[in-house]
Design an enzyme around this catalytic site. Sequence first.
Site: not given
Ligand code: DGL
Length: 275
Positions: A10-11, A43, A76-78, A154, A185-187
Amino acid sequence: MVQPNILIFDSGVGGLSIYQSVREQLPDANYTYLFDNEAFPYGELDDTRLVTRVAAQVRAVCAHHDHDIDIVVIACNTASTLVLPTLRQQLALPVVGVVPAIKPAAAISQKKIIGLLATPATVARPYTEQLVADFAKECQVVSVGTTALVHMAERKLRGEAVNQQDLAAILRPFKGTVDTLVLGCTHFPLLRDEIQSVVGDEVHLIDSGEAIARRVVSLVSLDSDARATAATSKHCAYATATPIKADALADFIRSIGFTDVSYSPAFLAHSLHGL
Ligand code: DGL
């Protein structure tokens, strides 16, 4: 596979929500968690740079003999809504992507009004539009693309308080409208309780964690004898840069099961040079 080696990417810290779901199903596997905080937030990243960076890092970890990766999870969805075709072309391993859970959300929504909470990039992707066209044609979809919420997650994992007022302002479009909200978004599952308290208990929150864990289990197919004899598993986390409050974050990462946490590992430096 006796002890599959699973790469979760992930990011930032978002993929840890996916790690927790997969680990519940596969406690004996070895895990390598890589987060590209140097280019965070994804994102807001240009598409070409995103594809190049993700592919370079995943290839570098897979090529590194210490890791001997069997399966890659782009948590990570993005990234997944953009880079999966490239990665699958470049790697001979199974690659599992995480994309917004539009399909189950549309199926359970009574009001047929669902919310999509994701990054600005995920909300705008043709891939996401296609998911809606394929699986949620009969629904009204209220979309919110937010990077502020990614930062909030975060900060929470670095030990900072979540600002309820800011959270309420971001989630306002969902209040009293949707009955089902996709955490795309996984966050965001890392803020599940806080989000639930703002939108109300009547709103069903859906993320992709369990579905991804089932998919990974189906691909690694452990045999039961091998599981019983598996040695201690390794859980290593790497970040492409030293994060803010690095010690607090490392403490959190260790508290959920990682044994090693290292920032800017040498084996990645070459592959990321100039990207
Ligand atoms: N966790 C990420 C997702 O699922 C990316 C968040 C990001 O870095 O903008 O999209």
